[in-house]
Design an enzyme around this catalytic site. Sequence first.
Site, PDB file in Angstrom:
ATOM      1  N   HIS A  64       0.836  -1.196   0.000  1.00 14.14           N
ATOM      2  CA  HIS A  64       0.000   0.000   0.000  1.00 14.14           C
ATOM      3  C   HIS A  64       0.871   1.247   0.000  1.00 14.14           C
ATOM      4  O   HIS A  64       1.736   1.402   0.867  1.00 14.14           O
ATOM      5  CB  HIS A  64      -0.912   0.000   1.232  1.00 14.14           C
ATOM      6  CG  HIS A  64      -1.791   1.197   1.329  1.00 14.14           C
ATOM      7  ND1 HIS A  64      -1.748   2.077   2.386  1.00 14.14           N
ATOM      8  CD2 HIS A  64      -2.723   1.687   0.486  1.00 14.14           C
ATOM      9  CE1 HIS A  64      -2.622   3.033   2.193  1.00 14.14           C
ATOM     10  NE2 HIS A  64      -3.231   2.833   1.048  1.00 14.14           N
ATOM     11  N   TYR A  73       7.432  11.771  -0.399  1.00 11.28           N
ATOM     12  CA  TYR A  73       8.293  12.858  -0.850  1.00 11.28           C
ATOM     13  C   TYR A  73       9.770  12.469  -0.774  1.00 11.28           C
ATOM     14  O   TYR A  73      10.609  13.186  -0.233  1.00 11.28           O
ATOM     15  CB  TYR A  73       8.006  14.143  -0.054  1.00 11.28           C
ATOM     16  CG  TYR A  73       6.592  14.631  -0.241  1.00 11.28           C
ATOM     17  CD1 TYR A  73       6.130  15.001  -1.505  1.00 11.28           C
ATOM     18  CD2 TYR A  73       5.707  14.698   0.828  1.00 11.28           C
ATOM     19  CE1 TYR A  73       4.827  15.422  -1.689  1.00 11.28           C
ATOM     20  CE2 TYR A  73       4.393  15.125   0.647  1.00 11.28           C
ATOM     21  CZ  TYR A  73       3.964  15.482  -0.617  1.00 11.28           C
ATOM     22  OH  TYR A  73       2.668  15.899  -0.799  1.00 11.28           O
ATOM     23  N   CYS A 115       5.428  22.386  -5.898  1.00 10.81           N
ATOM     24  CA  CYS A 115       5.113  21.043  -5.406  1.00 10.81           C
ATOM     25  C   CYS A 115       6.173  20.052  -5.871  1.00 10.81           C
ATOM     26  O   CYS A 115       6.696  20.166  -6.983  1.00 10.81           O
ATOM     27  CB  CYS A 115       3.736  20.622  -5.922  1.00 10.81           C
ATOM     28  SG  CYS A 115       3.227  18.972  -5.391  1.00 10.81           S
ATOM     29  N   HIS A 132      -8.633   8.186  -3.441  1.00 12.10           N
ATOM     30  CA  HIS A 132      -8.782   6.753  -3.679  1.00 12.10           C
ATOM     31  C   HIS A 132      -9.918   6.438  -4.641  1.00 12.10           C
ATOM     32  O   HIS A 132      -9.928   5.375  -5.258  1.00 12.10           O
ATOM     33  CB  HIS A 132      -9.034   6.021  -2.361  1.00 12.10           C
ATOM     34  CG  HIS A 132      -7.828   5.930  -1.478  1.00 12.10           C
ATOM     35  ND1 HIS A 132      -7.385   6.992  -0.727  1.00 12.10           N
ATOM     36  CD2 HIS A 132      -6.978   4.914  -1.211  1.00 12.10           C
ATOM     37  CE1 HIS A 132      -6.313   6.628  -0.034  1.00 12.10           C
ATOM     38  NE2 HIS A 132      -6.042   5.371  -0.319  1.00 12.10           N
ATOM     39  N   ARG A 143      -2.420  23.004  -2.903  1.00 14.65           N
ATOM     40  CA  ARG A 143      -2.096  21.601  -2.604  1.00 14.65           C
ATOM     41  C   ARG A 143      -2.513  21.284  -1.182  1.00 14.65           C
ATOM     42  O   ARG A 143      -1.971  21.828  -0.225  1.00 14.65           O
ATOM     43  CB  ARG A 143      -0.584  21.357  -2.769  1.00 14.65           C
ATOM     44  CG  ARG A 143      -0.120  19.961  -2.326  1.00 14.65           C
ATOM     45  CD  ARG A 143      -0.662  18.889  -3.248  1.00 14.65           C
ATOM     46  NE  ARG A 143      -0.112  17.567  -2.970  1.00 14.65           N
ATOM     47  CZ  ARG A 143      -0.827  16.557  -2.454  1.00 14.65           C
ATOM     48  NH1 ARG A 143      -2.088  16.747  -2.109  1.00 14.65           N
ATOM     49  NH2 ARG A 143      -0.277  15.375  -2.288  1.00 14.65           N
TER      50      ARG A 143
END
Length: 571
Positions: A138, A424, A286, A162, A236
């Site tokens: 996951h 990240y 971002c 999702h 974001r």
Amino acid sequence: MLIHQIGIGRTVFSRCQARTSHIKTSWLRTLSTGAESSRHDFNEKARYGSTRLVTLAGLGAATAAGLYYYVKNYFPKILALENKVEEEAAPEREPGSYVDGLPVYSSNDVANHRDETTGVWISYKSGVYDITSFIKSHPGGNKILLGAGGSVEPFWTLYAIHKQPQILALMEEYRIGNLTKGEEHLAMMNMDDPYANEPQRHPVLTIRTKKPFNAETPASLLVENFITPTEIFYIRHHFPVPDVDLSSDDYSIEIVGIDEKQSLNLNLDQLKTVYTPHSVTASLQCSGNRRSEMNRVKPVKGLEWAQGAMGNAVWKGVRLRDVLLDLGVKDSDENDNWHVRFDGLDMDPTSAPYAVSIPLSKAMDPRGDVILAYEMNGETLTRDHGFPLRVVVPGTTGARWVKWLTRIEVSKNESESHWQQNDYKSFNPSADWAKVDWSTAPAIQEMPVTSVICDPQDGETTTLQDGKLQLRGLRYAWSGGGRGIVRVDISLDLGKTWHVAELIDPVGLNRQWAWTRWRADLPVAVKETEVWVRAVDSAYNTQPEGMEHIWNMRGVMAVGYHKIKVSVNAD
């Protein structure tokens, strides 16, 4: 008797005709979906069945025996063929819908499967799923266990990303049964929508997800101005936007030094009064900006950002360095490996805040310009951009610029949060989710050099001016760490020759936190051309040629040459 048999024969014959006609209709539906492989078999059997019916009508209708022979030997075959064709033509079922023939489980049955010893089950709408084998792969790590033993719908209201067709289809692979009818919505009862109080957004933004809200500035507007207007600045979010009421005096920020006994608790007015204000012009980007280009090489996980997940603004606040000095933090080599942690007011379903950290050396650098900002472009921060307070970390990825700041702590260790430890980060192109060890890579801090073409856009047709392709004013070049842009190169022949663009904005070699716009007018003699652009920073770093060379499973730091194809018209 004979008349009675003839009557029966005619009745059955009529029904068979109707059934055959129905099969042909089903075949047409199936053909439209591409079930070509069944066509010959069906036509042959349907034609043979129809011929046999005509024969029976003319010769055997008078005898029940002949009709009986047909019904027994051929009619079942046509029925079976009809069922097969209809099954092939049937659309895929909706994820989470009730499926006949599967075992039925109660919500208590699901609740008894919450860990790997019993198996991890979840429910979604009417479906029950055993996700035990999926946990390790996951992308969000153990956060998937938030829904263990119950419905994932409340959590997917928060993690709404999702609800995409490919993710729902993947979940169906783990389907084991149905939830008892009547229990489908128990987990959602009396649950308010956490996104019901979101701010109003400008309609020009290109929306990537609505819950949480993520949107980028259209490329054609991206650097129309040196400063990006707040209203069209990219957004974001990971969770719902906090709504802070300063009039209630509930808001304050806790700041903890190296010694936990040394701490401050300040409201916004105190912060503004005690410390000297400081402004900095800095670009915010971002980590996943331009991910869509990397996604063309091979699918990655993350929002499908184009080039607009970046903006340039004037930020005003107080220096973080000044606050930390008041807490007894000193400029010292001993602090080089320490960190500053930030917690925001935005929280996941377990009430864990969005939290990350940066090196203490960056926070204490007098030329690092890290500030606790309460204004953006001369106005109070908007809710979408962190009201009442956010940290601004120039030259660093946007993931470290925590919004709705509520706590700061100096620590020997970096943040243990998911966003620092298991997201990240970048790995080599051969790494995948199933095997990656997140601890082997550092969290992204400074961003590498990048540049893009914003006008014209990929695939557009543009008109030449005096035989030249105009590439002016609507692009940016930027490098992290305060390194200025010294050159922007453009090629119209796949890198064989290069032209140097004109830099529009003043450029410093160091402490250059803002982007640099550029322009170029280049002669073009063909109707279609591919344009490549790359930037070079003050350390002579440049962009890699292809995204395939820097591809990573998270799709971060997509900084390959920007390449577009355009068609041109003569003046």
